[in-house]
Design an enzyme around this catalytic site. Structure first.
Site: not given
Ligand code: PEP
Ligand code: MG
Length: 513
Positions: A182, A318, A478
């Site tokens: 909430h 992931r 990413c």
């Molecule tokens: C990374 O290691 O670049 C990644 C995206 O994973 P995390 O930041 O969750 O370790």
């Molecule tokens: Mg990572």
């Protein structure tokens, strides 16, 4: 002072920076009523519960917050709750244990009901804290500073959330809590950035400078100049440019711009930021702070919620990436070695946990069949790892299986070519790849975004992209460096298929490319 990064679940959107105002209320109040000689009986507890219920009735609010207040007052007035407190007291527990025990037990019961009720369970913790505060005579709440501040607290009760003054509170960080509680609903409705369950929040000191990114669930303590600049350029694009950024079709790019998310709640913000899908859905929040892994059903619900919001756009999930710096009671250690207790290594030592997660993802896809679900494993070290993960995933019914490239060992041309025989795509995690390659510490803030552009790291990234092209399989990036325009331009030149970053950074990034 070195920058520290804390991660939790982002609530709402937006970025805020300012000084910390730290208030760990429940812990202080608990100490107060647990003092030797502090004999607090049933009548005082009943009175405190009633006081809190009355307080909920009297909060001047409207809309979502009003509904919340009414629902919570009802829970407090439930005679069953008081019966449980009584039982705990009669078993010889002191007042604080009796209250915490009863509220926790009630929370578990709500959780077992699932759905809406389960999401409300987190509120029981706050209510219990509030009753303890009332008993300790601290009902006045903290003295907030006159200047704008970022509130850092253990757990924010919905009453406190409803009473916060949005003119003075820039953002909220809590050590406990969930994005669907909430309090979170109220803060989101007030359009304040919030990060809940921020692991390590108690390390934040009074007055420290903070930068909060609600979209990614990240809190930067004493952010570096680089970091501030990165957010400043993303946060203030000129209006007409922002318009363009939010309408991707008007400025076609050769790569997909995807979002990094930590819960399905952030999907809306990601879409508003022009995300063309999800490049990294971190699933750790489903597991953190629990004694048992999330059930199959809970997981399916979360993944369906995510997939539905992205229609037929790509969503890369992931599987669990935990390390034993943050141990969870239901996970076995993986063994010895540099990377032994991280990512896939932990999951291979806990195959049941991995299998349930993969089956839940496959089930979500049958419920949202339009979705384009890709699933990847973190911290994959060898081609054998990749083959093992692909085996698990395909047996569970996952169609698009990939692995992350986060350690230099897997990025060597021979190994990555072998890995590509088993998987359909690769995603480069530059956060880990950069610090592992350069031997820097990610935890102590030694790694900057610019470090990913160092030749040792770039040559690995380039080799991985080349291997992907040779195999005809997409390679995305990413890690945070994907949001750094200079690095992003290099990655595009190298032929990367997608860049994925925090939603709040996407509009600024699109403008720079
Ligand atoms: C990374 O290691 O670049 C990644 C995206 O994973 P995390 O930041 O969750 O370790
Ligand atoms: Mg990572």
């Amino acid at each position: 002072m070195a920058e520290r990064v804390l991660v939790g679940a982002g609530v709402g959107s937006g970025v805020a920076s300012g000084p910390a105002f730290v208030h760990f209320q429940a812990i202080e109040a608990l100490a107060e009523i647990s003092k030797p000689g502090a004999r607090i009986g049933l009548i005082a507890i009943k009175k405190a519960i009633d006081e809190v219920a009355n307080e909920l009735d009297s909060v001047q609010t409207a809309g979502a917050a009003l509904e919340v207040m009414q629902a919570l007052a009802m829970i407090l007035r439930d005679p069953q709750l008081f019966e449980v407190v009584k039982t705990h007291l009669s078993e010889g527990h002191d007042a604080s244990r009796a209250i915490r025990g009863a509220f926790n037990q009630f929370a578990r019961q709500l959780e077992a009901l699932g759905g809406y009720f389960a999401a409300r369970a987190a509120d029981l913790g706050y209510l219990g804290n509030r009753v303890i505060e009332e008993l300790s005579g601290r009902q006045g709440g903290p003295e907030f500073p006159a200047e704008p501040f970022i509130l850092v607290t253990d757990a924010l009760s919905p009453i406190d959330a409803a009473k916060l003054d949005p003119a003075r509170v820039l953002a909220v960080i809590t050590a406990e809590g969930t994005p669907t509680s909430h309090s979170s609903i109220i803060i989101r409705a007030a359009r304040l950035p919030m990060v809940v369950g921020a692991v390590g929040a108690p390390v934040i000191r009074q007055g420290q400078n903070l930068l909060v990114d609600a979209s990614s669930g990240q809190v930067f303590v004493e952010p570096t100049i680089d970091r501030r600049a990165q957010y400043a350029s993303a946060a203030n694009p000129p209006t007409e440019a922002l318009e363009l950024a939010l309408h991707p079709s008007e400025k076609p790019l050769s790569v997909k711009l995807l979002a990094n998310l930590g819960s399905s709640i952030e999907a809306k913000v990601a879409l508003q930021s022009g995300a063309e899908g999800v490049g990294l859905f971190r699933t750790e929040l489903l597991y953190l702070g629990r004694d048992q892994p999330p059930t199959f059903g809970e997981q399916v619900a979360e993944y369906v919620e995510l997939l539905r919001q992205f229609g037929s756009s790509r969503v890369i999930v992931r599987v669990l990436d935990l390390d034993f710096d943050k141990p969870l009671p239901f996970l076995q250690q993986a063994g010895e070695g540099r990377y032994a207790n991280r990512g896939l290594q932990v999951l291979l030592a806990n195959p049941q946990v991995l299998d349930t997660q993969l089956r839940a993802l496959a089930e979500a896809l049958t419920i949202a069949p339009m979705a384009d679900l890709w699933v990847m494993a973190p911290m994959v070290l060898t081609a054998q790892d990749a083959a093992a993960f692909a085996g698990f995933a395909r047996r569970a019914g996952i169609k698009k299986v990939g692995v992350m490239v986060e350690v230099p060992e897997i990025a060597s041309p021979e190994v990555i070519a072998e890995v590509l025989k088993h998987v359909d795509f690769l995603s480069i995690g530059t956060n880990d790849l950069t610090h592992y390659t350069l031997g820097l510490s990610r935890q102590n803030g030694n790694v900057t975004l610019a470090d990913t552009r160092r030749p040792e790291v770039l040559s690995l990234i380039s080799a991985v992209i080349e291997a992907g092209k040779a195999a005809g399989k997409p390679v995305g990036v990413c890690g945070e460096a994907a949001s750094d325009p200079e690095t992003a331009r290099l990655l595009i030149e190298m032929g990367v298929d997608s860049l994925s970053a925090s939603p709040s950074l996407l509009p600024g990034l699109r403008l720079e490319l």
